[in-house]
Write an enzyme that holds these catalytic residues in place. Structure first.
Site, short mmCIF file in Angstrom:
data_model
loop_
_atom_site.label_atom_id
_atom_site.label_comp_id
_atom_site.label_asym_id
_atom_site.label_seq_id
_atom_site.Cartn_x
_atom_site.Cartn_y
_atom_site.Cartn_z
N GLU A 1 -3.73 -6.26 0.09
CA GLU A 1 -4.63 -6.66 1.16
C GLU A 1 -5.73 -5.59 1.19
O GLU A 1 -5.42 -4.40 1.22
CB GLU A 1 -3.92 -6.70 2.52
CG GLU A 1 -4.87 -7.16 3.61
CD GLU A 1 -4.28 -7.08 5.03
OE1 GLU A 1 -3.21 -6.49 5.21
OE2 GLU A 1 -4.93 -7.62 5.94
N LYS B 1 0.60 2.47 5.13
CA LYS B 1 -0.85 2.47 5.31
C LYS B 1 -1.21 2.87 6.74
O LYS B 1 -2.20 3.56 6.97
CB LYS B 1 -1.40 1.06 5.05
CG LYS B 1 -1.82 0.81 3.62
CD LYS B 1 -2.56 -0.53 3.55
CE LYS B 1 -2.52 -1.10 2.16
NZ LYS B 1 -2.99 -2.50 2.12
N ARG C 1 10.75 -0.60 -2.43
CA ARG C 1 9.51 0.17 -2.45
C ARG C 1 9.79 1.65 -2.69
O ARG C 1 10.90 2.13 -2.47
CB ARG C 1 8.74 -0.03 -1.15
CG ARG C 1 9.45 0.52 0.06
CD ARG C 1 8.53 0.68 1.29
NE ARG C 1 7.19 0.22 1.06
CZ ARG C 1 6.61 -0.80 1.70
NH1 ARG C 1 7.27 -1.46 2.61
NH2 ARG C 1 5.38 -1.14 1.45
#
Length: 551
Positions: free
Chosen positions: A34, A268, A258
RNA sequence: UGUCCGAUAGUAUAAAGGUAGUACGACGGUUUUUGGUACCGUUUGUCUUGGUUCGAAUCCAGGUCGGACAACCA
């Protein structure tokens, strides 16, 4: 030629698909960020996985921007993401945007409405949340759920036409309000947002949610293996429900764990906070785990790819020791960095039997790891040198292979010297070390027959240049700051950045941006982007491994 | 008191019913004009309890522990 390595579980799936002839032997992956932030080392893992799979199995990888939320996204991020992926060494087959599919997605949604599988809901977010129930209690339907197909078609068209304000209505899939999987309790497909989109401008005022954009984009692009992280596992049944009802290309979703790294954070949201609140300079602060930060710090693409290869891919939660990343960059730079001499914390060394005012030019190879040394550079020498403060001790312990009264060391690329005495200032700090040198011990043609244990680096006072050197330490004090109680920022290491002025050998004035240098015995360094001809600035990428432990 | 995912040396990651291996780390040594590099060696592990089997890290059942899921974020 890649080294022989056991397959990870996703490669096993791909090989199995290849063997059974699934997708006609085609492998097509995608990397779908994104554009609302900068890429970090966790993304690098995903990039290496997705692009690596395509390379290994002769497939393709799309770069697809998941830009379905206009309020958080921006072209600034698009550009940085493209730069970072390229820098890592990968080239995408197609540059695509979920927003390119808004028309198709709208048609898909209308299709489901007409099948009676989607409805317009006028409830508030709070009502919808309440009606979803809890993991242990089923949700309850509201009056909108039974709207007629005709009414839903009209309402959805009106939503698109801009007839309603933000939040007035949403489009929901009619799945199963009693499902034990919360994601199947009539998930939202579209919301109203009268917002400017960085690519579609003001064309749309309704935007699809992740669950009604991602899988559909995968299907449109005929992605064969849609790889994402563990938290999307509960979304998979919905991913497949939409494919089934829409009868579109059956992409398959697979999930891996992850990356987490010790002494840093990877979300983020947290990284954005560090930037916004000024705890770091910017997204590319060399202490950040971002790709741009690592690049500025002096990490190479090869070292990051090697790291991603070494950490493996599995489904269990992990916390990788940052020491492994450091190993990877040292391993790379050891082979490529040019050696130079720099004194970070200076004291003077005076050679009492070397004529004052005399100078000579010595030679040093660029890289001892390469046959021929990759050329070399001239190094001026004189009777007055800077040496590292820690290379002299007033009262040296046993096995201290450096300077102390009576001890001998070799000056790298120069002569063997013997320490005769030293000078202290009023505060008791050593300021000068006085030595005699052995003329026949010159590097390259040493006929002295003397062997010394230690070799130290130095910079000749006449000819020395100065540089600002930035030394970095871990950003956080604890191994897993995200797991700490309270605000993660309380765990910030106050000493993560130390700026000093150093004396560097003159050749370093010609240092190249982007090149790694080993400051002999001190570590690997690279020019910072702020460096100028008037003021050199170096970042320490990583220290050398230090086997010397003081007793 | 729901559903789902997971559990192998300190950290990661292999072993697809048949010798528990590799890497990083740590420790020790050899070489060395970087206390670096290279090379050699040592070290430590299958969450638990049962079951199936000639044989289980692997299959089955129960338990324990960790994680994810109830955003008009992705």
């Amino acid at each position: 030629m890649t080294e022989e390595r056991a397959l990870n579980f996703i490669e096993e799936i791909v090989e199995n698909d290849l063997q059974t002839g699934k997708n006609n032997g085609r492998v097509h992956t995608r990397f779908p960020p994104e554009p609302n932030g900068y890429l970090h080392i966790g993304h690098a893992k995903s990039i290496c996985l997705n692009f690596g799979l395509a390379q290994r199995y002769n497939g393709k990888t799309n770069l697809r921007f998941d830009d379905t939320n206009p309020v958080t996204e921006d072209t600034e991020y698009v550009e940085s993401i493209k730069e970072d992926v390229r820098w890592l060494g990968f080239e995408w087959a197609n540059e695509l945007y979920a927003s390119d599919y808004f028309d198709v997605l709208y048609a898909f949604a209308l299709n489901l409405v007409k099948q009676g599988l989607a409805y317009v809901d006028d409830s508030t977010p709070e009502e919808i949340a309440a009606q979803k129930g809890t993991p242990t209690e089923p949700g309850t339907p509201n009056q909108y759920r039974s709207r007629s197909i005709e009414e839903n078609v009209q309402l959805f068209e009106e939503m698109k036409a801009g007839k309603y304000p933000d939040g007035a209505k949403v489009l929901r899939a009619k799945v199963d309000l009693a499902s034990p999987n919360m994601h199947l309790r009539d998930p939202l497909m579209y919301r109203i947002r009268h917002a400017h989109h960085h690519r579609t401008g003001d064309k749309w005022c309704i935007y699809p949610m992740y669950d009604f954009a991602h899988g559909q984009s995968d299907a449109i692009e005929e992605i064969t293996h849609s790889i994402c992280t563990l938290e999307f596992i509960p979304h998979r049944p919905l991913y497949e429900w939409f494919i089934d009802k829409l009868e579109i290309f059956p992409s398959r979703q697979y999930e891996f764990a992850r990356l987490n790294l010790t002494y840093t954070v990877m979300s983020k949201r947290k990284l954005l906070q560090l930037v916004n609140e000024g705890h770091v300079e910017d997204w590319d602060d060399p202490r950040m785990p971002t790709i741009s930060g690592l690049r500025r710090r002096g990490y190479t693409p090869a070292s990051i790819r090697e790291f991603c290869e070494r950490i493996g891919v599995a489904k269990r939660e992990n916390l990788i020791d940052v020491g492994l990343l450091e190993f990877c960059i040292r391993e790379d730079l050891n082979k490529t960095a040019w050696r130079r001499m720099v004194v970070l914390d200076p004291i003077k060394l005076i050679i009492t039997n070397y004529p004052e005012g005399q100078t000579e030019t010595l030679h040093g190879e660029n890289n001892p790891e390469v046959e021929g040394g990759e050329g070399g550079r001239d190094i001026p020498f004189s009777n007055e040198l800077y040496i590292e403060r820690e290379d002299f001790m007033e009262v040296p312990p046993k096995k201290f292979f450096r300077l102390g009264v009576g001890l001998m060391v070799r000056l790298k690329h120069a002569y063997i010297v013997k320490c005769e005495s030293f000078v202290k200032d009023a505060d008791g700090n050593v300021t000068e070390v006085h030595c005699t040198y052995i003329p026949e011990s010159k590097s390259g043609n040493d006929t002295s027959g003397i062997n010394v244990k230690g070799t130290i680096h130095w910079v000749s006072v006449p000819g020395a240049k100065t540089a600002e050197v930035r030394l970095y330490d871990r950003l956080f004090k604890s191994e897993n700051p995200a797991a700490e109680e309270g605000d993660f920022k309380d765990d910030l290491n106050p000493n993560s950045l130390q700026i000093i002025n150093a004396f560097v050998e003159p050749d370093l004035a010609e240092a190249l941006p982007g090149k790694g240098y080993q400051f002999i015995r001190k570590g690997y360094f690279t020019l910072d982007k702020l460096s100028t001809d008037e003021k050199l600035v170096f970042n320490r990428t990583v220290t050398l491994k230090d086997g010397w432990v003081k007793k």
